[in-house]
Design a protein around this motif. Structure first.
Motif, mmCIF file in Angstrom:
data_model
loop_
_atom_site.group_PDB
_atom_site.id
_atom_site.type_symbol
_atom_site.label_atom_id
_atom_site.label_comp_id
_atom_site.label_asym_id
_atom_site.label_seq_id
_atom_site.Cartn_x
_atom_site.Cartn_y
_atom_site.Cartn_z
ATOM 1 N N ALA A 360 18.480 28.263 19.842
ATOM 2 C CA ALA A 360 17.620 29.284 19.088
ATOM 3 C C ALA A 360 18.021 30.662 19.327
ATOM 4 C CB ALA A 360 16.058 28.785 18.833
ATOM 5 N N LEU A 361 17.650 30.900 20.807
ATOM 6 C CA LEU A 361 17.863 32.142 21.517
ATOM 7 C C LEU A 361 19.429 32.688 21.165
ATOM 8 C CD1 LEU A 361 15.954 31.669 24.791
ATOM 9 C CD2 LEU A 361 15.390 33.228 22.808
ATOM 10 N N THR A 362 20.333 31.772 21.159
ATOM 11 C CA THR A 362 21.817 32.157 20.924
ATOM 12 C C THR A 362 22.044 32.457 19.518
ATOM 13 O OG1 THR A 362 22.544 30.551 22.625
ATOM 14 C CG2 THR A 362 24.156 31.420 20.880
ATOM 15 N N PHE A 363 21.207 32.019 18.569
ATOM 16 C CA PHE A 363 21.408 32.395 17.100
ATOM 17 C C PHE A 363 20.592 33.715 16.938
ATOM 18 C CE2 PHE A 363 22.493 28.103 16.231
ATOM 19 C CZ PHE A 363 23.393 28.364 15.086
ATOM 20 N N ILE A 364 19.799 34.084 17.748
ATOM 21 C CA ILE A 364 18.926 35.424 17.517
ATOM 22 C C ILE A 364 19.865 36.511 18.140
ATOM 23 C CG2 ILE A 364 16.932 36.996 18.378
ATOM 24 C CD1 ILE A 364 15.096 34.305 18.224
ATOM 25 N N LEU A 365 20.410 36.276 19.267
ATOM 26 C CA LEU A 365 21.416 37.376 19.942
ATOM 27 C C LEU A 365 22.734 37.209 19.090
ATOM 28 C CD1 LEU A 365 21.033 36.420 23.761
ATOM 29 C CD2 LEU A 365 20.112 38.142 22.545
ATOM 30 N N GLY A 366 22.960 36.247 18.361
ATOM 31 C CA GLY A 366 24.054 36.509 17.534
ATOM 32 C C GLY A 366 23.900 37.235 16.356
ATOM 33 N N LEU A 367 22.526 37.373 15.786
ATOM 34 C CA LEU A 367 22.237 38.149 14.802
ATOM 35 C C LEU A 367 22.453 39.697 15.031
ATOM 36 C CD1 LEU A 367 19.322 36.193 12.888
ATOM 37 C CD2 LEU A 367 21.520 36.431 12.065
ATOM 38 N N ARG A 368 21.933 39.932 16.415
ATOM 39 C CA ARG A 368 21.932 41.284 16.688
ATOM 40 C C ARG A 368 23.557 41.511 17.025
ATOM 41 N NH1 ARG A 368 19.199 42.062 21.976
ATOM 42 N NH2 ARG A 368 19.562 44.470 21.505
ATOM 43 N N TYR A 369 24.471 40.561 17.299
ATOM 44 C CA TYR A 369 25.741 40.989 17.686
ATOM 45 C C TYR A 369 26.411 41.380 16.068
ATOM 46 C CZ TYR A 369 30.646 40.202 18.128
ATOM 47 O OH TYR A 369 31.992 40.230 18.154
ATOM 48 N N PHE A 370 25.975 40.623 15.345
ATOM 49 C CA PHE A 370 26.619 40.611 13.763
ATOM 50 C C PHE A 370 26.097 42.025 13.296
ATOM 51 C CE2 PHE A 370 25.509 40.728 9.395
ATOM 52 C CZ PHE A 370 26.752 40.045 8.865
ATOM 53 N N ARG A 371 24.943 42.581 13.559
ATOM 54 C CA ARG A 371 24.692 43.931 13.121
ATOM 55 C C ARG A 371 25.462 45.029 13.917
ATOM 56 N NH1 ARG A 371 19.290 41.997 14.081
ATOM 57 N NH2 ARG A 371 18.507 41.232 12.076
ATOM 58 N N SER A 372 25.647 44.864 15.185
ATOM 59 C CA SER A 372 26.373 45.680 15.706
ATOM 60 C C SER A 372 28.090 45.597 15.251
ATOM 61 C CB SER A 372 26.369 45.233 17.136
ATOM 62 O OG SER A 372 25.131 45.830 17.750
ATOM 63 N N GLN A 373 28.651 44.468 15.149
ATOM 64 C CA GLN A 373 29.822 44.314 14.726
ATOM 65 C C GLN A 373 29.992 44.929 13.254
ATOM 66 O OE1 GLN A 373 31.969 43.486 16.924
ATOM 67 N NE2 GLN A 373 33.987 43.177 15.512
ATOM 68 N N LEU A 374 29.093 44.766 12.353
ATOM 69 C CA LEU A 374 29.194 45.244 10.998
ATOM 70 C C LEU A 374 29.148 46.647 10.991
ATOM 71 C CD1 LEU A 374 29.248 44.793 8.059
ATOM 72 C CD2 LEU A 374 26.579 44.594 8.005
ATOM 73 N N ASN A 375 28.257 47.576 11.800
ATOM 74 C CA ASN A 375 28.387 48.917 12.099
ATOM 75 C C ASN A 375 29.694 49.489 12.522
ATOM 76 O OD1 ASN A 375 25.961 48.937 11.205
ATOM 77 N ND2 ASN A 375 24.993 49.011 12.955
#
Length: 724
Positions: A360-375
């Motif tokens: 679950a923590l991995t998915f939360i950090l993955g969402l943060r990485y997704f936003r950074s990669q999108l920007n």
């Protein structure tokens, strides 16, 4: 299924080809699998292969299929029959006359075809006119298709050579076949048409045709078996070590289990590679179809820079989607198996709960990485767009922009790009480096109660430690696959407009409308009360336009810039759709005639900035609107047209002549040479109406007179757009 039927029972007459191809459409699950339209007639001679192709393509288009013509030579026909399917093969004329397909009234018979369902090295599956699938020896079908050229050997020196050699029976047949291949190997027997769903068909149809679902299920099952055997082998080794039972039988069982994972791993990689190739092919077909469906105003609004950036993202989608999806899928399988292992170990359900928490923590950090990669991706594409636009407008900048303003804003853009890059890299590093190690610590702490209390056996402790290591490896695979899938999702969002454009439906038209001949007593093209308004604008650029164009008309359309002349030309050519009004071509509207058929009959040579020279031979750039590959007569006609338009010196100085490769955008050609190339391209399409939009603007008086004279002599009806 019938076995070894008579060939005569498998021949389809031309009048029933709609029914045959409709059956194939039903097998594919096409949305247009049934049609109530009458089959189009075949008003052509049997030897005109390109017209037969057009006829079959018109039937396939109405059924949401593609009929891809493939040249079948004496040597290649065996490969086509054994590997291709579904396909349509035309029975050669001599075969119909000299084999079991003989008919006493052959000359009055219509052309016949073979419908191939599936190929094979020994047997092929064919569809008979009774809609029953039958099997036939591959060699017998190949012999039937080769009959026209094989019959020539009876009166050729081949038989004389075989008689003098003294060969008999099987050796004589082998020698005859070898000599025929040597003499006629590259001789054309005719065309075969590969039938497949159109690129614009629903995704489920394309996925089903590519068998992606079966391949994905096969990869999943193979990896599950391989991973389970690998765990079982090491469980057996641990059991032997803890029990002290190193017996020969148990050792060989462990070795067999371990070695069994090798072929399974090879099979998994092989099937996974096939899945990647087919998925990539499907994606490229879909993107290409979407690119062709884009409207002119959409391309203009995005510009070359944005389009280039989005095309680059399509490569990311193709390269990462399968690999990332495969890694994520295998990681999920490994985690699922690992949960059972952890539940059986010393940590029991505490280990399971800790692993689910880490996931679950991995998915939360993955969402943060997704936003950074999108920007970061958006900033990179913006910089790519800006760079390309600056390169294209470099000459304008030299003249109009001060030198000290050329690099304004670049430092700020680079600074923002570097900041976003560091942010994305840091989050990716924390995700891939922190979470697996966090699980190792949590997993070892989860075993602490068992060590302290001592309530678990040595075997349970060993299983617990093994489960922790397995989960560590599975988490690493999950994060690696997840990072790739993030790139896939971002790339998907950038090119989704192309995939959406592929779903746009264009009028296919009725098959009978393909062969409508113009009536010289009525207008070729009629426009009544035509109105057109650009998207986002309130005032129409064209309103209440009426025109009738008859066969043989020579029309000059003049007007000021921005008056709607080019827009009107694109409406007549079917490149744009009027907001209201009536447009008829030979008395038929676009829905009845079909969009592609309309564009074949009305050809427009657009303005210079909307016309293009592609990287390829000069013959391709001339005949790309006709058919490809061309015949020898096509190339000769293209060369005659070019020489008549004054391009003879250009052809003579090119080392390869008509086969000379032209640079991208035609940088090797002058402005006037490109204008005449565009003119020749339009004329070679032999349209009923030819529209030339400022085609003569770049020509000097001498070449203008030469080109205009040739146009008036070789076009039946022409509309020329020019400035006053």
């Amino acid at each position: 299924m019938n076995v070894s039927p008579q060939p005569d029972a498998l021949a389809w007459p031309a009048s029933r080809m709609v029914e045959a191809i409709g059956f194939l459409a039903q097998q594919f699950g096409s949305r247009n699998a049934t049609t109530t339209d009458s089959p189009p007639p075949l008003p052509i001679e049997a030897e005109q292969q390109h017209l037969v192709s057009s006829w079959l393509e018109s039937i396939a288009n109405c059924l949401d299929l593609d009929a891809l013509a493939v040249e079948a030579t004496y040597d290649s026909v065996a490969s086509i029959v054994s590997t291709c399917g579904p396909a349509v093969l035309r029975i050669p004329e001599t075969a119909s006359k000299d084999t079991t397909l003989a008919n006493t009234a052959y000359k009055k018979c219509e052309p016949r075809f073979i419908v191939l369902i599936a190929g094979g090295n020994r047997h092929v599956t064919l569809l008979g006119p009774n809609l029953v699938k039958s099997r036939m020896p591959t060699a017998e079908l190949v012999q039937l298709l080769r009959a026209p050229l094989a019959m020539t050997s009876i009166h050729s020196p081949i038989e004389l050579i075989l008689d003098q050699s003294g060969l008999r029976d099987r050796r004589r047949r082998i020698a005859r076949e070898a000599l025929l291949k040597e003499l006629h190997g590259h001789d054309l027997l005719g065309n075969a048409w590969l039938i497949r769903p159109a690129a614009t068909a629903p995704i489920r149809v394309l996925v089903r045709d590519s068998r992606l679902g079966r391949l994905l299920a096969c990869v999943t099952l193979l990896h599950l078996i391989q991973y389970s055997l690998w765990i079982l082998s090491w469980w057996l080794l641990g059991w032997m070590s803890l029990r002290g039972r190193f017996e020969a039988g148990l050792f060989w069982a462990w070795l067999v289990l371990l070695l069994a994972t090798v072929p399974l791993r090879i099979m998994t990689e092989t099937v996974g590679g096939t899945l990647a190739i087919r998925a990539g092919t499907l994606l490229k077909r879909r993107l290409l179809a979407g690119a062709f469906r884009l409207e002119t105003h959409e391309v203009r609004r995005m510009g070359i820079g944005q389009l280039l950036g989005r095309v680059l993202e399509s490569e990311t989608l193709e390269s990462l989607s399968v690999s990332g999806g495969f890694l994520a899928m295998t990681a999920c399988i490994e985690l699922l198996v690992t949960l059972f292992v952890l539940a059986s170990g010393a940590g029991s359900w505490l280990h399971v709960a800790l692993l689910l928490l880490i996931i679950a923590l991995t998915f939360i950090l993955g969402l943060r990485y997704f936003r950074s990669q999108l920007n970061w991706t958006e900033q990179r594409l913006d910089m790519t767009n800006d760079l390309v636009e600056r390169m294209i407008g470099h000459r304008t900048r030299l003249v109009q922009q001060p030198v000290d303003g050329w690099n304004s804003g670049e430092d700020e853009a680079l600074e923002k790009y570097l900041r976003l890059s560091r942010e994305a890299d840091n989050r990716a590093a924390s995700l891939s480096g922190l979470m697996p190690r966090a699980w190792l610590i949590a997993g070892l702490l989860g075993m602490a109660p068992a060590f302290i209390i001592g309530s678990k056996s040595t075997a349970a402790l060993a299983v617990g430690v093994g489960g922790v290591l397995l989960a560590y490896q599975a988490l690493r695979h999950l994060i690696d696959g997840g990072l790739r899938l993030v790139g896939v999702v971002i790339a998907w969002r950038r090119i989704q407009f192309l995939l959406a454009a592929a779903e746009r439906r264009e009028p296919i038209g009725r098959p009978l409308a393909t062969w409508v001949t113009p009536n010289l007593e009525r207008p070729i093209l009629t426009a009544r009360e035509v109105t057109y308004c650009y998207q986002g604008r309130g005032q129409p650029v064209l309103q209440g336009v009426d025109i009738s164009i008859f066969h043989g008309d020579r029309i000059l359309l003049e007007g000021a810039s921005g008056g709607g002349k080019s827009t009107f030309a694109s409406l007549l050519a079917g490149s744009r759709i009027a907001n209201s009004g009536l447009l008829l071509l030979n008395g038929l509207d676009r829905e009845t005639l079909g969009g592609a058929n309309w564009r074949r009959r009305v050809v427009v040579s657009p303005q210079f900035h909307e016309n293009h020279v592609l990287m390829g031979p000069m013959s391709f750039n001339l005949l790309m609107g006709r058919r490809w590959p061309p015949t020898k007569e096509d190339v000769e006609e293209a060369e005659r047209t070019c020489r008549a338009l004054g391009l003879g010196p250009l052809i003579d100085r090119m080392p390869a002549g008509m086969s000379q490769l032209l640079g991208e955008t035609g940088w090797q050609l002058s402005h006037g040479e490109k204008s005449r190339l565009y003119l020749a391209r339009a004329l070679l399409q032999n349209a009923e109406l030819t529209i030339l939009d400022e085609t003569f603007a770049a020509l000097d008086p001498q070449n203008l007179q030469l080109a205009l004279t040739y146009v008036l002599q070789h076009t039946s009806t022409v509309l020329v757009i020019a400035h006053p």
